[in-house]
Design a protein around this motif. Structure first.
Motif, short mmCIF file in Angstrom:
data_model
loop_
_atom_site.label_atom_id
_atom_site.label_comp_id
_atom_site.label_asym_id
_atom_site.label_seq_id
_atom_site.Cartn_x
_atom_site.Cartn_y
_atom_site.Cartn_z
N ARG A 78 0.83 -1.21 0.00
CA ARG A 78 0.00 0.00 0.00
C ARG A 78 0.87 1.26 0.00
N ILE A 79 1.96 1.23 0.75
CA ILE A 79 2.89 2.37 0.75
C ILE A 79 3.52 2.53 -0.62
N ALA A 80 3.91 1.40 -1.24
CA ALA A 80 4.52 1.45 -2.58
C ALA A 80 3.55 2.00 -3.61
N GLU A 81 2.29 1.58 -3.51
CA GLU A 81 1.28 2.07 -4.45
C GLU A 81 1.10 3.57 -4.33
N LEU A 82 1.09 4.06 -3.09
CA LEU A 82 0.99 5.50 -2.91
C LEU A 82 2.23 6.21 -3.41
N GLY A 83 3.40 5.59 -3.21
CA GLY A 83 4.64 6.17 -3.74
C GLY A 83 4.62 6.27 -5.25
N ASN A 84 4.15 5.21 -5.89
CA ASN A 84 4.06 5.22 -7.36
C ASN A 84 3.06 6.26 -7.84
N GLU A 92 -3.54 16.79 -6.21
CA GLU A 92 -3.37 15.34 -6.25
C GLU A 92 -2.24 14.90 -5.32
N LYS A 93 -1.14 15.63 -5.33
CA LYS A 93 0.00 15.26 -4.48
C LYS A 93 -0.35 15.36 -3.00
N VAL A 94 -1.06 16.41 -2.64
CA VAL A 94 -1.47 16.57 -1.24
C VAL A 94 -2.39 15.43 -0.81
N ALA A 95 -3.33 15.06 -1.67
CA ALA A 95 -4.26 13.98 -1.34
C ALA A 95 -3.52 12.66 -1.15
N ILE A 96 -2.54 12.38 -2.00
CA ILE A 96 -1.79 11.13 -1.90
C ILE A 96 -0.95 11.11 -0.63
N VAL A 97 -0.25 12.20 -0.37
CA VAL A 97 0.62 12.24 0.81
C VAL A 97 -0.21 12.18 2.09
N SER A 98 -1.39 12.78 2.10
CA SER A 98 -2.23 12.70 3.29
C SER A 98 -2.68 11.27 3.55
N LYS A 99 -2.95 10.51 2.49
CA LYS A 99 -3.27 9.08 2.65
C LYS A 99 -2.08 8.32 3.20
N LEU A 100 -0.90 8.67 2.70
CA LEU A 100 0.32 8.03 3.19
C LEU A 100 0.54 8.33 4.67
#
Length: 407
Positions: A289-295, A305-313
């Motif tokens: 899951r971490i790798a998917e968010l990293g990709n 989009e970047k903020v949304a992804i990093v907040s999920k991470l």
């Protein structure tokens, strides 16, 4: 509360054991699990304080560089550092814990900082919690140096400790141990020495109190587990063990204790199923899951989009990851999430109802919670003594050799 006495015992070892730990920073886990993982520590040190009176009020908090130093009124000193340092503003905030009771260390830290996360997310509150727990243990060692055994945790990456003594519960000698599991820098949890697992300095203390041979009550966290707790109307005590692996005699004694003490208690005799690959699979799943968010982050273009992804991470690391970082995979396969040596134990914890977790967000142990634990433990004692031969036989038959070199 029923009539009982807790006093110093003249015996070198107990007839059974009581052990509880504080997992510094082990607040969140997967699937919405949230806890105060210092409940067991709070109950065991409260037992100790009833036989050996101490004032565990926090007298001062000082900061030097990256280090907290916490002192209690009765002269206990505890130290811990935060990996990324402590700002002057955080040092001021930390002083809000002065005057609070160090027994309830998660409550103290929440009073100061409002929230606490493990996995290196809020290193400063976790480091403060670690220092507070050390100050508690050091208070007993300072005031009663001949009555307590203390050792540092001693596992790679850790900075916790272990405190033990023999107490008498209504004249029954009991070996009692309080453990602090903490990772250096406030980055934990690392809990390979939780439950009744004999590793590092804890092994030294356990051997002196014969806890590697005794049936043992494990005091665990005050926790919200959505699958179990969402429909509860109030917080309740929770007895858990695995009928096929753990020590049912200990579990049955705790259930009888809850009944006798008139403390609302639920139980499960199918908990802590040992699974050879469970934690490894969960670790791999979390890593993916971490790798998917990293990709996804690598491919993102817009700020939104970047903020949304990093907040999920951030949510994944601060919460779900706590359910995989706390223990080594090979160890978990044998002892389950409670750190339970097969054949020896059952767990007493507290289940938090949905209404309370929605209000508080993060649980914190209170004096009334500790009283509920104590009521059950005291009332369970005669039942466990009555079944002691059967409990000891289960220890002999089911106990296994734990892996070395994995922690």
């Amino acid at each position: 509360m029923q009539e009982y006495s807790i006093s110093k015992s003249s015996e070198a070892v107990g007839l059974f054991g009581i052990m509880g730990h504080a997992g510094a920073g082990h607040v969140h886990s997967h699937s919405g699990f949230i806890q105060d993982d210092t409940a067991g520590f709070a109950v065991t040190v409260t037992l100790m304080a009833q036989a050996y009176p101490v004032d565990l009020t926090i007298a001062s908090v000082t900061v030097q560089g990256d280090w907290f130093t916490v002192t209690t009124v009765d002269g206990g000193i505890g130290k811990a550092y935060a990996r990324r340092g402590i700002t002057p503003y955080e040092a001021d905030i930390a002083n809000r814990v002065v005057g609070t009771d160090a027994v309830y260390n998660q409550l103290s830290v929440l009073t100061a900082f409002g929230r606490i996360y493990g996995q290196g997310v809020t290193e400063v509150p976790v480091a403060l919690q670690t220092a507070i727990c050390h100050a508690v243990m050091n208070t007993f060692v300072t005031q009663y140096p001949d009555e307590f055994f203390y050792e540092v945790e001693g596992l790679k990456g850790t900075c916790g400790g272990c405190l033990g003594t023999v107490l008498a519960i209504n004249d029954t000698p009991v070996s009692v141990v309080a453990t602090l599991n903490a990772a250096a820098g406030g980055t934990g949890p690392i809990e390979d020495a939780e439950g009744n697992l004999a590793y590092g300095g804890k092994q030294v203390v356990m051997k002196r109190l014969r806890l590697e041979e005794l049936p043992t009550i494990i005091l665990e966290s005050k926790a919200y587990v959505p699958a179990v707790c969402s429909d509860l109307s109030s917080d309740v005590m929770w007895v858990r063990y695995n009928e096929e692996v753990d020590n049912p005699e200990v579990g049955k004694a705790l259930c009888c204790g809850g009944h006798d003490a008139k403390v609302t208690t639920m139980s499960s005799n199918a908990a802590y199923v040992r699974n050879a690959t469970e934690l490894e699979a969960m670790t791999q799943q979390t890593g993916k899951r971490i790798a998917e968010l990293g990709n996804a982050l690598a491919a993102s273009q817009s700020s939104e989009e970047k903020v949304a992804i990093v907040s999920k991470l951030a949510e994944l690391v601060s919460q779900d990851a706590g359910g995989v970082t706390f223990m080594s995979n090979t160890l978990h396969a044998l002892v389950g999430g409670g750190g339970l040596q097969p054949g020896m134990t059952a767990v007493l914890s507290m289940a938090v109802c949905g209404e309370n977790i929605r209000r508080d967000c993060i649980p914190a142990v209170s004096s009334s919670d500790v009283e509920a634990y104590l009521k059950v433990v005291v009332a369970a004692t005669p039942h466990l003594i009555a079944a002691l031969d059967e409990a000891l036989q289960l220890v002999r038959v089911r106990k296994v050799e734990l892996p070395q070199g994995t922690v």
